[in-house]
Design an enzyme around this catalytic site. Structure first.
Site, short mmCIF file in Angstrom:
data_model
loop_
_atom_site.label_atom_id
_atom_site.label_comp_id
_atom_site.label_asym_id
_atom_site.label_seq_id
_atom_site.Cartn_x
_atom_site.Cartn_y
_atom_site.Cartn_z
N HIS A 13 7.12 57.89 -18.51
CA HIS A 13 6.65 57.68 -17.12
C HIS A 13 7.36 58.71 -16.24
O HIS A 13 8.54 58.58 -15.96
CB HIS A 13 6.98 56.26 -16.64
CG HIS A 13 6.50 55.97 -15.25
ND1 HIS A 13 5.77 54.85 -14.93
CD2 HIS A 13 6.63 56.64 -14.08
CE1 HIS A 13 5.48 54.85 -13.64
NE2 HIS A 13 6.00 55.93 -13.10
N HIS A 15 6.91 61.56 -12.76
CA HIS A 15 6.19 62.19 -11.65
C HIS A 15 6.62 63.65 -11.56
O HIS A 15 7.80 63.93 -11.34
CB HIS A 15 6.50 61.49 -10.32
CG HIS A 15 6.07 60.07 -10.30
ND1 HIS A 15 4.83 59.67 -9.86
CD2 HIS A 15 6.70 58.94 -10.71
CE1 HIS A 15 4.72 58.35 -9.97
NE2 HIS A 15 5.83 57.88 -10.49
N LYS A 99 -4.00 54.75 -15.71
CA LYS A 99 -3.00 54.09 -14.88
C LYS A 99 -3.63 53.19 -13.83
O LYS A 99 -4.50 53.62 -13.07
CB LYS A 99 -2.15 55.16 -14.18
CG LYS A 99 -1.13 54.64 -13.19
CD LYS A 99 0.09 54.04 -13.88
CE LYS A 99 1.00 53.36 -12.88
NZ LYS A 99 2.34 53.92 -12.81
N HIS A 136 1.25 49.55 -12.90
CA HIS A 136 2.30 49.35 -11.90
C HIS A 136 2.20 47.87 -11.55
O HIS A 136 1.31 47.46 -10.82
CB HIS A 136 2.06 50.24 -10.67
CG HIS A 136 3.13 50.09 -9.64
ND1 HIS A 136 4.02 51.08 -9.34
CD2 HIS A 136 3.50 49.02 -8.87
CE1 HIS A 136 4.88 50.66 -8.42
NE2 HIS A 136 4.57 49.41 -8.12
N HIS A 174 7.98 50.53 -15.76
CA HIS A 174 9.18 50.28 -14.97
C HIS A 174 9.41 48.80 -14.69
O HIS A 174 9.41 48.36 -13.55
CB HIS A 174 9.21 51.10 -13.68
CG HIS A 174 7.90 51.16 -12.92
ND1 HIS A 174 7.21 50.04 -12.54
CD2 HIS A 174 7.18 52.21 -12.49
CE1 HIS A 174 6.12 50.43 -11.89
NE2 HIS A 174 6.08 51.72 -11.85
N ASP A 247 10.51 57.26 -14.62
CA ASP A 247 9.94 57.16 -13.27
C ASP A 247 10.66 58.11 -12.31
O ASP A 247 10.75 57.84 -11.11
CB ASP A 247 9.98 55.72 -12.75
CG ASP A 247 9.02 55.49 -11.59
OD1 ASP A 247 8.18 56.38 -11.32
OD2 ASP A 247 9.10 54.43 -10.95
ZN LIG Z 1 6.20 55.86 -10.96
#
Ligand SMILES: [Zn+2]
Length: 345
Positions: A13, A15, A99, A136, A174, A247
């Protein structure tokens, strides 16, 4: 033990953003990690396989020379996503997961899903072709306390969805609560969870005690200490359903240090040092490889990396920059609030 060789890790995960930020941060991941699942919440989001293909090209172009790194692409699920497009993406090998952001849950998620009924045809197709859904896991209704969002999501969204479509493979990303850990442990299959580096280290005091600390603010927000301990127990247990997803989420400092600061913590650069510290504290260094390098690929149906990395415990603390400079601006690096001795050789 002061010398540890493990298979090269992956980040399930991540970004990377785009443009100058992408160029500024990608080297911190590609230095240590072989692969990463790339989050699609750009502006505008990565919605179609054509978007993902173009984004993948921009990422590949930004990888520093000499690093071998494979971005694993995801699609941002919207109420207009077409099942055929998703299936084509999986078939071509471009797409690793889809996602689900509940609308408004985190950075750039306003285009997310409001009504799950509208995306059921896509989810049914994904179940059929074995494409995992990354979630999420937070509700965003204003009546729900921000610290309860994950627990309420499990009860009111995730569990009903999994009962309706038990064939769908779901990654709870997460995980931040004991509720999430217990839910994954109690499931009979098709459910796994990623855990971030920082949620193993901080609880909500880091954000709120002694003045507000924007660089410890992320979503899902860190919870109370009992939850952090449950996350540590799960991550270091060797249970194959738990694996690393950092994350790591860069924002330039002016967007963190203001009256309405963005959510996100940047950990790519020191994650392996932090994890070795945590696993050593828990007497579980022998399980770091499972968490960072083996459980994730097994869940996503990929082979673990053949290459290895070597972690060495130094006599003196290893120093990381307080912030990195990117073409987009400075990004503060996660400070675990204790000295780090473990270093990737
Ligand atoms: Zn994230």
């Amino acid at each position: 033990m002061s010398d540890l060789v493990i298979r090269r890790p992956d980040d399930w995960h991540l970004h990377l953003r785009d443009g100058a930020m992408l160029e500024g941060v990608i080297g911190d991941t590609s230095r240590h990690f072989a692969r990463a699942i790339i989050m699609p919440n750009l502006v505008p989001p990565v919605v179609t396989t054509a978007d993902a293909d173009a984004y993948r090209e921009r990422i590949v172009k930004a990888i520093p020379g000499g690093d071998r790194f494979e971005p694993l692409m995801t699609l941002y699920l919207t109420e207009h996503t077409e099942a055929d497009d998703v299936a084509r993406g999986k078939e071509s090998g471009l797409i690793t997961a889809v996602k689900l952001y509940p609308a408004g849950a985190t950075t750039n998620s306003h285009g997310g899903v409001r009504d799950l009924d509208k995306v059921m045809p896509v989810l049914e197709r994904m179940a059929k072709i074995g494409l995992p859904l990354c979630v999420h896991g937070e509700v965003t209704t204003p009546e729900v306390d921000i610290f309860d969002r994950e627990a309420v999501f499990i009860e009111t969204v995730l569990d009903p969805l999994r009962q309706r479509l038990p064939e769908l493979k779901v990654t709870m990303e997460h995980v931040t609560t004991k509720d999430g850990i217990d839910y994954i442990r109690s499931s009979s299959g098709n459910l796994a969870g990623s855990i971030t580096t920082h949620h193993l280290i901080i609880n909500r005091n880091a954000i709120l005690v002694g003045g507000i600390k924007p660089h410890y603010y992320c979503l899902p927000v860190a919870k109370r200490e009992s939850h952090r301990l449950a996350l540590r127990a799960a991550a270091t247990s060797g249970d194959a359903r738990f694996f690393l997803g950092t994350d790591s989420a860069p924002h330039v400092d002016p967007l963190k240090e203001c009256a309405c600061g963005c959510a996100g913590i940047y950990t790519s650069i020191n994650t392996m040092s932090c994890l070795a510290h945590v696993f050593e504290e828990e007497g579980a260094l022998d399980r770091l490889e499972a968490f960072a390098s083996l459980n994730g690929p097994a869940w996503y149906g990929l082979a673990p990396n053949e290459e290895t990395i070597r972690l060495i415990k130094r006599a003196e603390p290893v120093t990381f920059p307080a912030k990195i400079e990117t073409g987009a601006g400075p990004v503060t690096v996660f400070d675990p609030m204790f000295p780090l001795y473990w270093d990737v050789a």
